[in-house]
Design a protein around this motif. Structure first.
Motif, PDB file in Angstrom:
ATOM      1  N   THR A 247      33.178  35.171  47.932  1.00 53.00           N
ATOM      2  CA  THR A 247      34.137  36.093  48.544  1.00 53.00           C
ATOM      3  C   THR A 247      33.498  37.399  48.994  1.00 53.00           C
ATOM      4  OG1 THR A 247      34.679  37.004  46.364  1.00 53.00           O
ATOM      5  CG2 THR A 247      36.005  35.142  47.165  1.00 53.00           C
ATOM      6  N   GLY A 248      32.234  37.624  48.612  1.00 51.12           N
ATOM      7  CA  GLY A 248      31.569  38.864  48.973  1.00 51.12           C
ATOM      8  C   GLY A 248      31.866  40.020  48.047  1.00 51.12           C
ATOM      9  N   LYS A 249      32.656  39.793  47.023  1.00 49.83           N
ATOM     10  CA  LYS A 249      32.946  40.841  46.064  1.00 49.83           C
ATOM     11  C   LYS A 249      31.761  41.022  45.113  1.00 49.83           C
ATOM     12  CE  LYS A 249      37.970  40.239  46.042  1.00 49.83           C
ATOM     13  NZ  LYS A 249      39.180  39.967  45.201  1.00 49.83           N
ATOM     14  N   PRO A 250      31.689  42.167  44.450  1.00 50.97           N
ATOM     15  CA  PRO A 250      30.593  42.370  43.487  1.00 50.97           C
ATOM     16  C   PRO A 250      30.566  41.276  42.430  1.00 50.97           C
ATOM     17  CG  PRO A 250      31.737  44.429  43.903  1.00 50.97           C
ATOM     18  CD  PRO A 250      32.540  43.365  44.577  1.00 50.97           C
ATOM     19  N   ALA A 251      29.362  40.873  42.054  1.00 53.37           N
ATOM     20  CA  ALA A 251      29.199  39.827  41.044  1.00 53.37           C
ATOM     21  C   ALA A 251      29.702  40.315  39.696  1.00 53.37           C
ATOM     22  CB  ALA A 251      27.742  39.421  40.945  1.00 53.37           C
ATOM     23  N   PRO A 252      30.279  39.441  38.890  1.00 54.09           N
ATOM     24  CA  PRO A 252      30.759  39.854  37.554  1.00 54.09           C
ATOM     25  C   PRO A 252      29.602  40.295  36.660  1.00 54.09           C
ATOM     26  CG  PRO A 252      30.825  37.472  37.791  1.00 54.09           C
ATOM     27  CD  PRO A 252      30.522  38.011  39.158  1.00 54.09           C
ATOM     28  N   MET A 253      29.858  41.317  35.871  1.00 53.03           N
ATOM     29  CA  MET A 253      28.844  41.872  34.979  1.00 53.03           C
ATOM     30  C   MET A 253      29.279  41.700  33.534  1.00 53.03           C
ATOM     31  SD  MET A 253      27.832  45.445  36.916  1.00 53.03           S
ATOM     32  CE  MET A 253      27.354  45.472  38.635  1.00 53.03           C
ATOM     33  N   ILE A 254      28.333  41.841  32.641  1.00 54.16           N
ATOM     34  CA  ILE A 254      28.639  41.773  31.218  1.00 54.16           C
ATOM     35  C   ILE A 254      29.430  43.016  30.822  1.00 54.16           C
ATOM     36  CG2 ILE A 254      26.565  40.419  30.733  1.00 54.16           C
ATOM     37  CD1 ILE A 254      25.283  42.989  29.644  1.00 54.16           C
ATOM     38  N   SER A 255      30.139  42.914  29.719  1.00 57.23           N
ATOM     39  CA  SER A 255      30.913  44.064  29.257  1.00 57.23           C
ATOM     40  C   SER A 255      29.992  45.135  28.691  1.00 57.23           C
ATOM     41  CB  SER A 255      31.918  43.617  28.191  1.00 57.23           C
ATOM     42  OG  SER A 255      31.227  43.184  27.022  1.00 57.23           O
TER      43      SER A 255
END
Length: 401
Positions: A247-255
């Motif tokens: 989707t081009g959104k920022p990649a998920p990151m760790i908490s």
């Protein structure tokens, strides 16, 4: 006027010209004393900085919960970093940016996550530290001349400590038999106060003057492009390590809590007091805080996608020279052990300011008295020169007839 009188007059002029230097030293000491507790003064004046728990046993929110609360209140807000002050009664300092390009620091309640207010870009803390540290002189090309002027005072302060101990014979007796005569006049009182406060402030004057000399050396090294740090440059996250999204959104990151846990496994005893979130897709997540040695921070750079430790900056990574020099600033400011250390630094800073004031009063009174005596001597009419009287009626053999 005789040659001796003219010499004394020039000496008095020289003494009066030192008056601005005395006031400059006094202002530097007073502003430094205020700078130690400047954050607490703002806390007293600004209720937005206060952490108000809803109940006595209310738990603090973790960093992830803080971000979630901010996002819920202001969805467009981008959190850039969170800092937790040493004192538990302070609100969190959270660096945020908005879609319109503004970047500010907001006060967030650590129990509810509510944004309580916005920190001004230049407050009383910044003012007192700037006035004390570099006399509000702007930095244009390297360190300002105000920094050099203030830090240079550490040299005569250190010299006055040494000469004072030499002049005051058996100074250690002042610890066991302190003398402060109150009913013997102002001059005797301020003299006793100056000596007594100097004895009890030996360690503090040594700390302030030695660290001040380091600030002078630091400016000289920086302005001459001489570096003593061994801290490596942290590489960015490799392009291959950044996950791609359809989707081009920022990649998920760790908490953040997961990143803190990883950092604490690498740095035992780490009290994570601040976190800095990645500024772009290739930046690391930074976790830092103090451990067993309160004068120095330890940090870990964490890959925000997989939790790998990219680099650390530990106490053991410092050289002996770095270990000493990085301890100078917290020793000078007293900002390393909470409110009680600050109060100790504030008390002895106040005592040092009173020492300078008492020295100024003693010096001014002596100089003023010497000036008055000099003018009295110069205005006094010259004494007539006595001559032997002429005997008008000399006795002669003829006169006896």
């Amino acid at each position: 006027m005789s040659k001796k009188s003219r010499s004394k007059l020039w000496f008095l002029v020289h003494s009066w010209l030192a008056l601005p230097i005395w006031f400059f030293v006094l202002i530097v000491c007073v502003t430094g004393t205020l700078a130690v507790v400047s954050q607490e003064i703002i806390w007293l004046a600004n209720p937005q900085m206060r952490a108000s728990p809803p109940s006595d046993d209310a738990p603090r929110l973790n960093y992830d919960e803080i971000i979630a609360a901010i996002k819920k209140a202001e969805p467009q807000t981008l959190v850039e970093g969170i800092s937790r002050p040493d004192e538990s009664h302070f609100a969190l300092d959270v660096d945020v940016s908005y879609p319109d390009g503004r970047s500010v620091t907001v006060y967030v309640n650590p129990y509810s996550g509510v944004i309580q207010g916005t920190a001004p870009p230049f407050n009383f803390k910044a003012f007192t530290r700037a006035l004390h540290g570099w006399w509000l002189v702007p930095f244009t090309n390297g360190y300002s001349w105000g920094w050099y002027l203030v830090s240079f005072l550490a040299l005569p302060m250190l010299a006055s400590l040494v000469t004072g101990l030499v002049v005051y014979k058996r100074f250690w007796k002042g610890f066991f038999r302190p003398t402060l005569r109150i009913r013997h006049g102002a001059r005797i009182f301020w003299g006793d106060f100056h000596r007594l406060s100097g004895i009890w402030s030996i360690w503090f004057i040594a700390v302030i003057s030695i660290t001040g000399v380091w600030f002078l050396i630091k400016a000289i090294l920086f302005d001459n492009q001489i570096s003593i740090t061994t801290e490596p440059v942290v590489s960015v996250v490799s392009r291959e390590s950044v996950p791609l999204t359809s989707t081009g959104k920022p990649a998920p990151m760790i908490s953040l809590e997961q990143a803190i846990k990883v950092a604490q496994e690498q740095i035992p005893g780490l009290d994570a007091s601040f976190v800095t979130l990645p500024s772009n897709a290739y930046s690391h997540l930074s976790v830092g805080g103090r451990s067993w040695y309160p004068l120095m921070f330890q940090t870990a750079e964490v890959n925000p996608y997989n939790g790998d430790i990219a680099s650390t900056r530990l106490l053991t990574d410092r050289t002996g020279l770095e270990f000493v020099t990085e301890s100078m600033r917290p020793l000078h400011t007293g900002d390393f052990g909470g409110i009680w250390i600050k109060l100790i630094w504030f008390f002895f800073g106040l005592l040092l300011s009173m020492m300078v004031l008492s020295g100024l009063l003693i010096w001014t009174k002596r100089t003023a008295l010497a000036t008055a005596n000099a003018f009295k001597r110069s205005n006094k009419a010259p004494r007539p020169v006595s001559r032997p009287q002429t005997v008008m009626n000399q006795q002669t053999p003829e006169g006896n007839l």
